[in-house]
Design a protein around this motif. Structure first.
Motif, mmCIF file in Angstrom:
data_model
loop_
_atom_site.group_PDB
_atom_site.id
_atom_site.type_symbol
_atom_site.label_atom_id
_atom_site.label_comp_id
_atom_site.label_asym_id
_atom_site.label_seq_id
_atom_site.Cartn_x
_atom_site.Cartn_y
_atom_site.Cartn_z
ATOM 1 N N ALA A 197 -4.440 6.476 0.343
ATOM 2 C CA ALA A 197 -3.429 5.748 1.109
ATOM 3 C C ALA A 197 -2.450 5.141 0.113
ATOM 4 O O ALA A 197 -2.844 4.380 -0.778
ATOM 5 C CB ALA A 197 -4.082 4.655 1.941
ATOM 6 N N SER A 198 -1.197 5.515 0.263
ATOM 7 C CA SER A 198 -0.226 5.080 -0.746
ATOM 8 C C SER A 198 1.154 4.929 -0.131
ATOM 9 O O SER A 198 1.523 5.663 0.788
ATOM 10 C CB SER A 198 -0.177 6.132 -1.857
ATOM 11 O OG SER A 198 0.875 5.855 -2.745
ATOM 12 N N ALA A 199 1.906 3.988 -0.693
ATOM 13 C CA ALA A 199 3.299 3.845 -0.255
ATOM 14 C C ALA A 199 4.225 4.669 -1.148
ATOM 15 O O ALA A 199 5.435 4.683 -0.959
ATOM 16 C CB ALA A 199 3.695 2.368 -0.288
ATOM 17 N N ARG A 200 3.644 5.322 -2.147
ATOM 18 C CA ARG A 200 4.437 6.165 -3.045
ATOM 19 C C ARG A 200 4.796 7.487 -2.367
ATOM 20 O O ARG A 200 4.022 8.003 -1.554
ATOM 21 C CB ARG A 200 3.623 6.502 -4.306
ATOM 22 C CG ARG A 200 3.362 5.321 -5.207
ATOM 23 C CD ARG A 200 4.386 5.274 -6.333
ATOM 24 N NE ARG A 200 4.323 4.006 -7.028
ATOM 25 C CZ ARG A 200 3.649 3.818 -8.160
ATOM 26 N NH1 ARG A 200 2.998 4.812 -8.712
ATOM 27 N NH2 ARG A 200 3.647 2.643 -8.737
ATOM 28 N N ARG A 217 -3.220 12.640 2.381
ATOM 29 C CA ARG A 217 -2.475 11.412 2.082
ATOM 30 C C ARG A 217 -2.254 10.610 3.345
ATOM 31 O O ARG A 217 -1.955 11.177 4.391
ATOM 32 C CB ARG A 217 -1.066 11.750 1.576
ATOM 33 C CG ARG A 217 -0.993 12.406 0.255
ATOM 34 C CD ARG A 217 -1.186 11.367 -0.837
ATOM 35 N NE ARG A 217 -1.066 12.019 -2.118
ATOM 36 C CZ ARG A 217 0.032 12.005 -2.868
ATOM 37 N NH1 ARG A 217 1.097 11.343 -2.471
ATOM 38 N NH2 ARG A 217 0.066 12.625 -4.004
ATOM 39 N N ILE A 218 -2.362 9.289 3.246
ATOM 40 C CA ILE A 218 -1.870 8.430 4.319
ATOM 41 C C ILE A 218 -0.645 7.743 3.723
ATOM 42 O O ILE A 218 -0.754 7.060 2.694
ATOM 43 C CB ILE A 218 -2.915 7.386 4.744
ATOM 44 C CG1 ILE A 218 -4.146 8.079 5.325
ATOM 45 C CG2 ILE A 218 -2.319 6.401 5.736
ATOM 46 C CD1 ILE A 218 -5.262 7.119 5.730
ATOM 47 N N SER A 219 0.512 7.957 4.335
ATOM 48 C CA SER A 219 1.733 7.341 3.791
ATOM 49 C C SER A 219 1.910 5.954 4.386
ATOM 50 O O SER A 219 1.976 5.802 5.603
ATOM 51 C CB SER A 219 2.949 8.196 4.147
ATOM 52 O OG SER A 219 2.839 9.400 3.462
ATOM 53 N N LEU A 220 1.941 4.968 3.530
ATOM 54 C CA LEU A 220 2.079 3.585 3.987
ATOM 55 C C LEU A 220 3.503 3.108 3.795
ATOM 56 O O LEU A 220 4.204 3.570 2.892
ATOM 57 C CB LEU A 220 1.145 2.685 3.179
ATOM 58 C CG LEU A 220 -0.338 3.049 3.186
ATOM 59 C CD1 LEU A 220 -1.095 2.154 2.212
ATOM 60 C CD2 LEU A 220 -0.918 2.896 4.584
ATOM 61 N N ASP A 221 3.898 2.161 4.645
ATOM 62 C CA ASP A 221 5.196 1.526 4.431
ATOM 63 C C ASP A 221 5.008 0.437 3.381
ATOM 64 O O ASP A 221 3.892 0.061 3.060
ATOM 65 C CB ASP A 221 5.689 0.860 5.724
ATOM 66 C CG ASP A 221 5.930 1.914 6.788
ATOM 67 O OD1 ASP A 221 6.248 3.054 6.408
ATOM 68 O OD2 ASP A 221 5.766 1.592 7.982
ATOM 69 N N GLY A 222 6.084 -0.076 2.922
ATOM 70 C CA GLY A 222 5.984 -1.221 2.030
ATOM 71 C C GLY A 222 6.339 -0.885 0.607
ATOM 72 O O GLY A 222 6.755 0.222 0.301
ATOM 73 N N LEU A 267 -1.719 3.085 -5.378
ATOM 74 C CA LEU A 267 -2.564 3.382 -4.222
ATOM 75 C C LEU A 267 -3.009 2.106 -3.538
ATOM 76 O O LEU A 267 -3.274 1.101 -4.205
ATOM 77 C CB LEU A 267 -3.832 4.092 -4.694
ATOM 78 C CG LEU A 267 -3.708 5.560 -5.051
ATOM 79 C CD1 LEU A 267 -4.773 5.931 -6.057
ATOM 80 C CD2 LEU A 267 -3.857 6.407 -3.808
ATOM 81 N N ASP A 268 -3.140 2.190 -2.218
ATOM 82 C CA ASP A 268 -3.708 1.061 -1.501
ATOM 83 C C ASP A 268 -5.233 1.213 -1.457
ATOM 84 O O ASP A 268 -5.967 0.318 -1.817
ATOM 85 C CB ASP A 268 -3.113 1.006 -0.098
ATOM 86 C CG ASP A 268 -3.394 -0.325 0.551
ATOM 87 O OD1 ASP A 268 -3.122 -1.342 -0.104
ATOM 88 O OD2 ASP A 268 -3.926 -0.351 1.672
#
Ligand SMILES: NC(=O)C1=CN([C@@H]2O[C@H](COP(=O)(O)OP(=O)(O)OC[C@H]3O[C@@H](n4cnc5c(N)ncnc54)[C@H](O)[C@@H]3O)[C@@H](O)[C@H]2O)C=CC1
Ligand SMILES: O=C(O)C(=O)COP(=O)(O)O
Length: 597
Positions: free
Chosen positions: A411-414, A461-466, A472-473
């Motif tokens: 899980a990442s906002a990258r 991948r889980i795409s996160l906002d922020g 990585l989260d």
């Protein structure tokens, strides 16, 4: 731990970025000691070995420039032993951590097998790695590095030397005059200006040859399925198809690697398509030409002349029809043999080998992904997290239920192309496989080892906002279609699931199955499922306390108050069997498992 591991020199490719080559060894060692408790095991070993003066041994099996030898000696014991027979090489290799060769040594599967796991890096002091069995190297977790740039100009200059010497019969005329003859009419040559040169393989050497041939007034075309057209255009070269190149060229110069696809790429069929009277230069590899077909093409007058620096068999047989052919000039694989190139190659390979032995990821790795130093620094705690999640997941699998499919979720906002997960995947694989086998897994052999064991690792991948400040989260590892030693580790989806995050630079376990927990990933962990009720932490804590087992962390994740809960307890030492039994006997505890990190 830092003193018990050193002589094994097990995993040179993954180290803490802080242990960088610019640090003097002593200070690097003290970094290891300070951070040792949390360091991923193999990251430490090479530097510890050096600090204890257990220097690695580098076998230099072919002549290498003195500057390279000096560099190697600063870090390792250097054994220069030339002209070894294959048997002698296999015998010596079991005592070596690194091997440096040029093109004259076959580094076969037997060499890797004979090394029995000690050989960590093969350095090829030059470009072509066709003399190294790369599959065998990878299977044995041995890094292969080469020196890809230092001999480019030398090889290009030799190509041009052969081209011009061939066109003007320099070698034959020289032999003739030395034998007392004066044969001016016999050695009338051909001009280069205005002629078409086809450069086959427009890489480093090919493009330098093209540049020089343009300077000689030749019309240069090139064939290379992988070369960018704009790079060719920039020096006034047209990229054309293979057939067009060989059919239109007056001169053909070969500059591709020897691979299964290029082996005997010039053969009876392709010679038949060439212009009658074509002239061929080969400073690449002998094997790209079917040498018997070349002799036939020379005899048939299709090929007017050939200039060869490389041969399928080196040295070629004394009675080689090709070498003896009067319209062939030959040199004994001299392309890289200038003072300047040999000095450069020696330094380039010595630096790469020392770097690899120190644990750095080599920039010239041939069989491992290259991870830039700054990426490595950023990923370091995630690398540790990845391996530990793998270790936890596999220990949760019930014996005999097999493990075939593992899903890893990042899980990442990258942006996806801003996060290279190969290193993380390799470390998860290491964590999954090493506790259940004797195989040693590193970045080189992780994918191969997983495949060999029939273990399929998929990534999602889980795409996160922020803000994408951290790479990585969380990382989740799920093992499908297995039973668990700890039923609560099975998620709603029916898979063993562990999830972790990095907090303040330290890896934490944050989820087991459907239960949220929070425990640092160090030492060992006890997981208990219990009916949520007051006093549980105290009860288990006092059992461990009686045993003098230090508890580093405790956390409880529950479904709802007074319902089921999972307690995660981090312990510094391994509790005795009796203590574990006592924990299991606590009436409210329904199941528990002890996991080593
Ligand atoms: N005679 C000697 O002493 C020396 C020989 N060499 C040999 O020269 C060759 C080229 O070396 P570099 O330019 O440094 O390597 P490079 O990797 O920079 O260039 C090779 C080029 O060949 C291309 N290629 C691959 N398959 C091809 C195909 N089927 N058809 C056409 N092109 C293809 C690649 O795309 C690449 O651009 C290698 O075989 C190397 O071993 C290099 C240095 C010294
Ligand atoms: O670098 C290459 O590919 C070469 O062919 C040079 O070979 P060498 O190191 O001179 O044996």
């Amino acid at each position: 731990m830092a003193t018990s591991a050193p002589r094994t020199l097990r995993s040179p490719f993954l180290m803490t970025p802080s242990l960088n080559s610019r640090l003097p060894l002593r200070s690097a060692f003290s970094v290891v000691l300070r951070t040792n408790r949390r360091a991923v095991k193999p990251l430490v070993v090479v530097v510890s070995a050096a600090a204890l003066d257990a220097k690695p041994t580098v076998l230099v099996a072919e002549k290498l420039g003195e500057a390279g030898i000096e560099l190697l000696k600063e870090f390792a014991n250097v054994d220069c032993a030339y002209n070894l027979s294959p048997e002698e090489l296999c015998t010596k290799i079991s005592l070596c951590d690194a091997l440096i060769v040029r093109s004259g040594t076959k580094v076969s599967r037997e060499v890797f097998e004979s090394s029995a796991g000690r050989l960590k890096v093969v350095g090829r002091a030059g470009v072509g790695i066709d003399n190294v069995d790369l599959s065998a190297a990878t299977e044995h977790g041995c890094l292969v590095v080469n020196a890809p740039t230092a001999n480019t100009i030398a090889a290009a200059e030799h190509g041009i030397a052969l081209l011009t010497a061939m066109a003007r019969n320099v070698a034959q005329a020289d032999a003739s005059i030395k034998s007392g003859k004066w044969q001016r009419n016999k050695y009338v040559g051909v001009s280069l200006v205005g002629k078409t040169l086809a450069v086959m393989g427009f890489g480093k050497v090919g493009s330098e040859v093209a540049r020089r041939a343009k300077g000689l007034g030749m019309h240069v075309i090139a064939h290379d399925p992988y070369a960018p057209a704009d790079r060719a255009r920039a020096i006034g070269v047209d990229l054309v198809s293979f057939d067009e190149a060989i059919a239109t060229a007056d001169f053909i110069s070969l500059h591709m690697p020897l691979t299964p696809a290029t082996s005997k790429i010039l053969n009876d069929g392709t010679f038949a398509k060439m212009k009658k009277g074509v002239r061929i230069v080969n400073v690449a590899r002998g094997g790209v030409i079917d040498e018997e077909a070349l002799v036939r093409a020379l005899d048939a007058g299709i090929v007017a002349q050939a200039a060869l620096d490389v041969f399928t068999q080196e040295p070629p047989p004394k009675d080689s029809k090709l070498v003896q052919h009067e319209r062939v000039i030959a040199t004994p694989h001299l392309g890289a043999s200038t003072m300047e190139a040999q000095e450069g190659v020696a330094i380039e390979i010595a630096e790469a080998v020392v770097g690899a032995l120190k644990g750095e990821l080599a920039a010239t790795a041939v069989n491992a992904p290259m991870v830039p130093a700054e990426v490595l620094t950023e990923l370091k705690p995630y690398v540790e997290l990845a391996e530990k999640l793998g270790r936890l997941a596999v220990q949760l699998v019930a014996g005999g239920s097999g493990m075939k499919t593992v899903k890893v979720t990042y899980a990442s906002a990258r942006a996806p192309d801003d996060l290279d997960t190969r290193l993380l995947r390799a470390m998860i694989t290491k964590g999954l496989i090493e506790p259940i086998s004797s195989v040693f897994v590193n970045l080189v052999n992780a994918d191969f080892t997983a495949k060999q064991r029939g273990l399929r690792i998929t990534e999602e991948r889980i795409s996160l906002d922020g803000s994408p400040e951290t790479p990585l989260d969380f990382i989740q590892v799920q093992v499908a279609n297995v039973e668990s030693r700890f039923a609560s580790a099975i998620s709603e989806a029916g898979e063993i699931k562990v999830e972790g995050r990095v907090k303040d630079g330290i890896p934490h376990l944050t989820k087991v199955g459907s239960f949220e927990v929070d425990v640092t990933l160090e030492g060992s962990i006890i997981l208990c499922r219990q009916v949520d009720q007051p006093g549980m932490i105290g009860k288990v804590g006092s059992i461990l306390g009686e045993e003098n087992v230090n508890v580093s962390f405790m956390s409880v994740g529950r479904i709802a108050p007074r319902k089921q809960a999972v307690m995660a307890i981090g312990v510094d030492d391994q509790p005795s069997k009796e203590a574990l039994k006592k924990i299991g006997d606590v009436p409210a505890i329904e199941e528990f498992v002890f996991l080593k990190l």
